[in-house]
Each structure stands twice: as structure tokens, then as C-alpha cells.
Design an enzyme around this catalytic site. Structure first.
Site, PDB file in Angstrom:
ATOM      1  N   CYS A   9      72.149  34.601  44.359  1.00 19.18           N
ATOM      2  CA  CYS A   9      73.160  34.357  45.385  1.00 19.18           C
ATOM      3  C   CYS A   9      73.442  32.878  45.599  1.00 19.18           C
ATOM      4  O   CYS A   9      74.427  32.515  46.234  1.00 19.18           O
ATOM      5  CB  CYS A   9      72.728  34.997  46.704  1.00 19.18           C
TER       6      CYS A   9
ATOM      7  N   THR B  93      72.312  42.462  52.147  1.00 19.18           N
ATOM      8  CA  THR B  93      72.894  41.362  52.924  1.00 19.18           C
ATOM      9  C   THR B  93      73.557  41.887  54.189  1.00 19.18           C
ATOM     10  O   THR B  93      73.342  41.357  55.290  1.00 19.18           O
ATOM     11  CB  THR B  93      73.903  40.575  52.073  1.00 19.18           C
TER      12      THR B  93
ATOM     13  N   SER C 123      68.404  47.527  49.154  1.00 22.42           N
ATOM     14  CA  SER C 123      69.595  47.472  48.311  1.00 22.42           C
ATOM     15  C   SER C 123      69.408  48.327  47.073  1.00 22.42           C
ATOM     16  O   SER C 123      68.341  48.316  46.462  1.00 22.42           O
ATOM     17  CB  SER C 123      69.864  46.015  47.906  1.00 22.42           C
TER      18      SER C 123
END
Length: 378
Positions: A327, A72, A200
Site C-alpha cells: 500500500c 482497510t 481481508s
């Protein structure tokens, strides 16, 4: 204990990753910004070793890896970090797709608020955008194109090779959100035309709280990014703050294993997938996303007549799964991904996302199907 089938939200941690992270938490705890003693020197060496391991997965250079807190932040740094240069050069057009993660769509909306013109490409029923539409939309003043590698809700891979060919003669920066595909689909990210790659750690069996932006150099220079935070000058001045060495070392180990064990992991996922498909076929499930383009560790299906929240609750003692992005699952809003694919709301409300990995144990699929059948209206 329920079998965990929500690996797209986060993966379990590989044992060697956990052991390495613990070592840098408990014993080798030096600050890499203090190379005036052995503790600091060893910490710095560990960071650079991990940087090289992560770069190798995408055929990049170690000095092109900028550590962040996750994908993110990496997405935000890529998209918002280019805004000043693009605006100054009079290139105020950006392109993305309708099925991107909110970590891309919301920064794009912020750029739109700041005066950039935003084009959002639609997708077909297969879950992919059409490269021909990208080619038709591309303009001389297009500064940035942002496309994901693999969709987080459906597991559908996007046409990156075709995109690379379209962008070959254009100066636009190309950003790819690779949170779901890094280490799982190797070749597409190794294309040198991709300028910026967000990844990530916790999606590839590494720790949470660590990620990276891979910023490939053009003519020996990094993309003209501006930092989002200030104070310290770490990561080539783009991401200040003390580097979390335990997380970085663990991320590097996870990247190494992803490259080394790639084929074995894919085969394990394919074998598991066959069982999942058979179980849900017996229930008349409809797959969301084209099977030809779906990675072997993800399945998004709709079960007619069974709302997803009811199915998830009923199955919670047997399997742990989800219905949308981790999310946005707390908001209970309809999936923008399935809506973009043209899936009717009543079908989307019955959708389930299952995602597994090479560490996933066997599932009692007979028990799963029995539970789900009982939820069907008679």
C-alpha cells in the site's frame, strides 16, 4: 516466469475459490436483498453460509460478521465508527502501536485531529510492542486500543494473549487488524476479549475487494459503531450497498480451507522457509524482526551494500518480491516499521520482504544468490 514471493501483498486464489466465485458471477447471480424469488433466496443463503464460515475461524457468531470491501474499510469502520460514542462518554484517549499499517495509523491521526488524545506505543528491535508499556499507558478514559495481529512487513506476531490479560478488567474497546494473520495464526483471534477484528479475503487465497469486520457482542449487543456511509441499511445498518455475492462466497470458501488445511499449509511454509533462510544466510543477510515470533511464510532481510530497488529489479525475471507494504511501495518513502524497530536508514534501504505460501513453486536459489552477489560492490 518469475516465482511469486509477494504473498503478503496479495495471495494467489485457490482453484475452488475461483470456481465458486465464477458460479455466482455467471449462473447464480441473484441479489441477496431480493429474497422474493429463488435467485435472491439462493444468493442470501450463500452470503449467510460464507458469514458462518468466516466467523468459525475466529470462534465468533455469524451475526457478528459485517462484510466490507477489505481490511482497510473494516479498520476505518472500527476506529472511526466508535468515535461518536467515545466522545459522548468523555473517553477521548486511544492507544495504538508504531508499527501499525497505514489503514490504522491514518484513521488514528484523524481521530487525533478531531480532538482525541493518541498514544503510540514504541516497539523493540524484535518488532513487538511491550505489554507492560500498554498497561502503564492505559487510563480510565481510554476508549480504544488498536493493535495488529501480525506485521505486514516483517511477519512478526504481536503479544495478543498478554494484551487480552491486561484489558480483561478494562472497558476499552480492543480492535485488532488481522489482515495478515487471519487464517494463518488461529488461536490468538479466538480470544473473546477482542472486540473488533478486521480481515481481508485476498490475504487468504480469496478474491480481492472483499473483507469483513468481526464485531463481537458484549452483553448481547454489538459495539456502538456508527456507519461511515449511508443508504440501504445492509449489514445491520453499518455498511450499505448491494452485497458482492461472488466475492463473499469465495471469501467464505477461502476461510473454510484456511481452517481445514491450517497445519498442512504451515508445514509447507516451514519447509520453504528453511530454503530461504539458507540461501540468504550465504549472502550475510540480517533478518529484520525476531525469528521466534515470525510467521513461517514471511522473511524480511537486509543485504549489506545492495539497495533493495536494485535487488528487486535484478531479480524480476527470477522471483517477484517487495521491500515494504504494497500500500506504500509506490511512495518510495522509508519503512516506518523498520524505523520504529530502530533499524538504521542505510540498513532499511537494503531490506527485502519475501512472502510465500503453500501454492508457491520451487525457486532456483542458486540463481538468486548468484544475481545478488553480482550486485555487491567489489
Amino acid at each position: 516466469m518469475a516465482v511469486y514471493l509477494d504473498c503478503n501483498a496479495t495471495t494467489p486464489v485457490e482453484p475452488s475459490v475461483a470456481a465458486l466465485a465464477a458460479r455466482f458471477l455467471e449462473k447464480d447471480f441473484g441479489n441477496p436483498a431480493s429474497p422474493i424469488h429463488d435467485y435472491g433466496l439462493f444468493a442470501r443463503a450463500a452470503v449467510e453460509h460464507a458469514r458462518a464460515q468466516i466467523a468459525k475461524v475466529v470462534a465468533a457468531r455469524p451475526d457478528e460478521v459485517i462484510f466490507t470491501s477489505g481490511a482497510t474499510e473494516a479498520n476505518n469502520l472500527a476506529l472511526l465508527g466508535l468515535a461518536e460514542t467515545a466522545w459522548r462518554e468523555g473517553r477521548c484517549h486511544i492507544i495504538t502501536t508504531a508499527v501499525e499499517h497505514k489503514a490504522v495509523l491514518e484513521p488514528c491521526e484523524e481521530l487525533q485531529r478531531l480532538g482525541f488524545e493518541l498514544t503510540v506505543l514504541p516497539v523493540g528491535a524484535d518488532g513487538r510492542f511491550n505489554p507492560k508499556q500498554l498497561a502503564a499507558t492505559l487510563r480510565p478514559d481510554t476508549a480504544l486500543v488498536s493493535t495488529m495481529q501480525v506485521n505486514n512487513e516483517t511477519g512478526v506476531s504481536q503479544p495478543l494473549a498478554e494484551t487480552a490479560a491486561i484489558l480483561a478488567g478494562h472497558g476499552a474497546w480492543w480492535h485488532v487488524d488481522a489482515a495478515q494473520g487471519f487464517g494463518k495464526e488461529l488461536e490468538p483471534l479466538q480470544n473473546p476479549r477482542i472486540d473488533l477484528i478486521a480481515v481481508s479475503g485476498h490475504k487468504i487465497y480469496g478474491p480481492k475487494g472483499i473483507g469483513a469486520l468481526v464485531a463481537r457482542k458484549r452483553d448481547g449487543r454489538l459495539p456502538p459503531l456508527k456507519p461511515l456511509m449511508f443508504g440501504g441499511g445492509q449489514e445491520q445498518g453499518l455498511r450499505p450497498g448491494t452485497l458482492p455475492v461472488p466475492l463473499i462466497a469465495g471469501f467464505g470458501e477461502a476461510a473454510k480451507l484456511a481452517l481445514r488445511d491450517h497445519e498442512q499449509r504451515r508445514e509447507a511454509c516451514r519447509t520453504f522457509r528453511a530454503e530461504v533462510l539458507q540461501a540468504f544466510a550465504e549472502l550475510g543477510a540480517r533478518q529484520n524482526g525476531d525469528e521466534r515470533y515470525t510467521l513461517p511464510h514471511v522473511l524480511n532481510v537486509s543485504l549489506p551494500g545492495i539497495p533493495s530497488d536494485k535487488a528487486i529489479h535484478a531479480l524480476k525475471g527470477t522471483i517477484a518480491l517487495s521491500s515494504t507494504s504494497a500500500c506504500t511501495s509506490h511512495t518510495r518513502t522509508p519503512s516506518h516499521v523498520l524505523a520504529a524497530m530502530g533499524i538504521p536508514p542505510e540498513r532499511a534501504e537494503c531490506s527485502l520482504r519475501l512472502s510465500w505460501c503453500h501454492l508457491t513453486p520451487a525457486v532456483d536459489w542458486q540463481r538468486v544468490t548468484e544475481i545478488l552477489r553480482q550486485l555487491r560492490p567489489s
